[in-house]
Enzyme design. Structure first.
Site: not given
Length: 509
Positions: A373, A260, A323
């Site tokens: 994440c 990430e 995301k």
């Protein structure tokens, strides 16, 4: 606190990943202690207070690391940062309070045979509520503590992690309240043994593969305090390129995975840094998956930021995923206008917007379902990726925020649950660790260390298109838990309370 309460807290502390000592089976003391403390309480109100403190202390011992990013990267002094995990733990303790109050009310109104399922459904509903309310935080899912023992969590492929947590709570309720030698207790022991035997049998039966892929994970170990320094951008890219070139000499690779925000610049903007990545992929002929910040401009010119993953393919083809589930106070501030004074906590990160694209990123036979994440802690997001056609899940993360704490290990344990639930291998690429490859049964195929730069070859990673029972019946399983709980709750409301003494200490914990 009673013995049951103390054992519940200690079970949580030493059952989940921690820096001192871990024995996963101890986590079952948490629901057992909560249930015993509830049935011994003088009433639902007293049970709720006991459950609150058990839940708060259990969560605090596991989430102590929440103070680290607030202090280290939010520029918040320790006197203000240290209460953060306390407040978080107290919020989570409210769920335990509701659980123990419900158990205390139900126990004298149900037969032992119904009390176990009632406790299990209540526990599963509590974990579901933690994952849904206030943006959701299902971090301390009970089966996650058992992730190092894959045979114990294979039931998640059939009833999901929440359902499995409820099943464990049901079994320990029968044993702890009715006694291990009672009929319900003996049934619980037999059911636990059957779960373990069945789990081992499932581990020995590999899933049907559509093929395999050779993946190389690159863990850059970039210091978080330097990561967003503009002068370090080229140095960061150089490090990742060098590590990758060296790895490709030794390991056949079909896909390279960087973590990430591995690239701390806007890849979408033309320039030297972006061109070097494209040239590298063209030169090697190997697709590269990596994270980088991104932006779009609204009609009024206001920029909107995204936490983005790119799949860069040879000869310029690029796909992306933004995301979807952002971290509150890390990537955005809830109710930002009302909480404008909190902006300094996230000044180094930016205020991001969620994406909406759930389709996998594709390259030939690869269909990559992205979880950025802590998206890996939410069952529904992995469910959506597989529903959209993913044959391999990829979790890219940056756990450097949490320092050398138990958080990276806890995060990995939750990713293991997603692999079992969905029957998909997971490639987990992180900045500072723990990078890993997880097979569809939840076994760790390859794993790196913490706070070290490394490359992790993951050969023969399975690509799978078949789905688990849990995936195929996700809605039915998910909704049946609160519905069945409501049915038993109605039964409790219409049944008179039995006048019976509290369980003796010989029968319980």
């Amino acid at each position: 606190m009673t013995v049951a309460s103390i054992l519940a807290v200690l079970g949580a502390w030493f059952g989940f990943a921690n820096p001192v000592y871990r024995l996963p089976i101890l986590v079952l003391l948490l629901p057992a202690g909560l249930i015993v403390a509830a049935v011994r309480a003088k009433g639902p109100g007293r049970a709720a207070r006991t459950g609150f403190w058990i839940g708060t202390l259990a969560a605090l011992g596991n989430l102590y690391w929440a103070a680290l990013p607030v202090h280290d990267y939010g520029d918040v002094a320790w006197p203000l940062a240290l209460p953060m995990p306390v407040l978080l733990a107290m919020v989570l303790g409210l769920y335990d309070a509701a659980f123990t109050a419900l158990v205390r009310f139900a126990q004298p109104r149900l037969s032992p045979w119904l009390f176990g399922p009632m406790a299990g459904l209540a526990y599963a509903s509590m974990e579901m509520a933690r994952g849904a309310f206030f943006t959701g935080f299902p971090w301390l899912a009970l089966p996650a503590a058992l992730a190092p023992w894959p045979a114990t969590i294979q039931g998640a492929a059939f009833i999901g992690a929440y359902g499995l947590a409820g099943l464990f709570a049901c079994l320990v309720a029968w044993i702890a309240v009715c006694g291990p030698l009672s009929r319900p207790g003996l049934v619980a022991i037999a059911a636990g043994a059957a779960l373990f035997i069945g789990g081992n049998l499932r581990l020995s039966s590999p899933p049907q593969r559509d093929g395999t892929v050779h993946v190389t994970i690159v863990q850059g170990n970039i210091d978080q305090s330097l990561k967003w320094n503009p002068t370090a951008q080229a140095e960061t890219e150089d490090k990742y390129l060098k590590l990758t070139r060296d790895a490709l000499k030794d390991a056949p690779t079909d896909l390279v995975v960087w973590p990430e925000t591995a690239m701390p610049f806007y890849f979408q903007d033309p320039g030297v840094l972006s061109s070097r990545l494209r040239d590298f992929v063209d030169e090697t002929g190997i697709p590269l998956l990596f994270g980088a910040p991104a932006y779009e401009r609204l009609p009024d010119g206001t920029p909107v930021l995204y936490n983005r993953a790119y799949l860069l393919q040879p000869h310029g083809a690029t796909s992306r995923y933004d995301k979807e589930h952002l971290v509150p106070f890390g990537e955005y501030v809830p109710l930002g206008k009302l909480l404008s004074f909190v902006h300094k906590m996230v000044a180094g990160v930016g205020d991001f917007r969620p994406g909406s694209k759930q389709e996998p990123l594709r390259d030939g036979r690869l269909a990559l379902g992205l979880l950025i994440c802590y998206e890996a802690i939410f069952p529904e997001l992995a469910q959506q990726r597989v529903e959209a056609g993913a044959n391999l899940l990829v979790n890219i993360s940056n756990d450097a925020w949490f320092g050398n704490s138990s958080a990276p290990r806890q995060h990995l344990d939750l990713a293991v649950l997603r692999a079992v639930e969905q029957g998909r291998a997971i490639i987990r690429g992180t900045n500072t660790g723990i990078s890993a490859a997880i097979d569809p049964r939840g076994r760790i195929l390859a794993q790196g260390g913490l706070f070290t730069a490394l490359t992790l070859p993951c050969p023969e990673t399975p690509l799978v298109s078949e789905t688990t029972w849990f995936h195929r019946h996700y809605a039915l399983i998910t909704w049946s838990i609160p519905v069945l709980l409501a049915v038993l709750w109605i039964r409790c409301l219409t049944a008179p309370a039995r006048i019976s003494p509290a369980p003796s200490r010989g029968q319980t914990l």
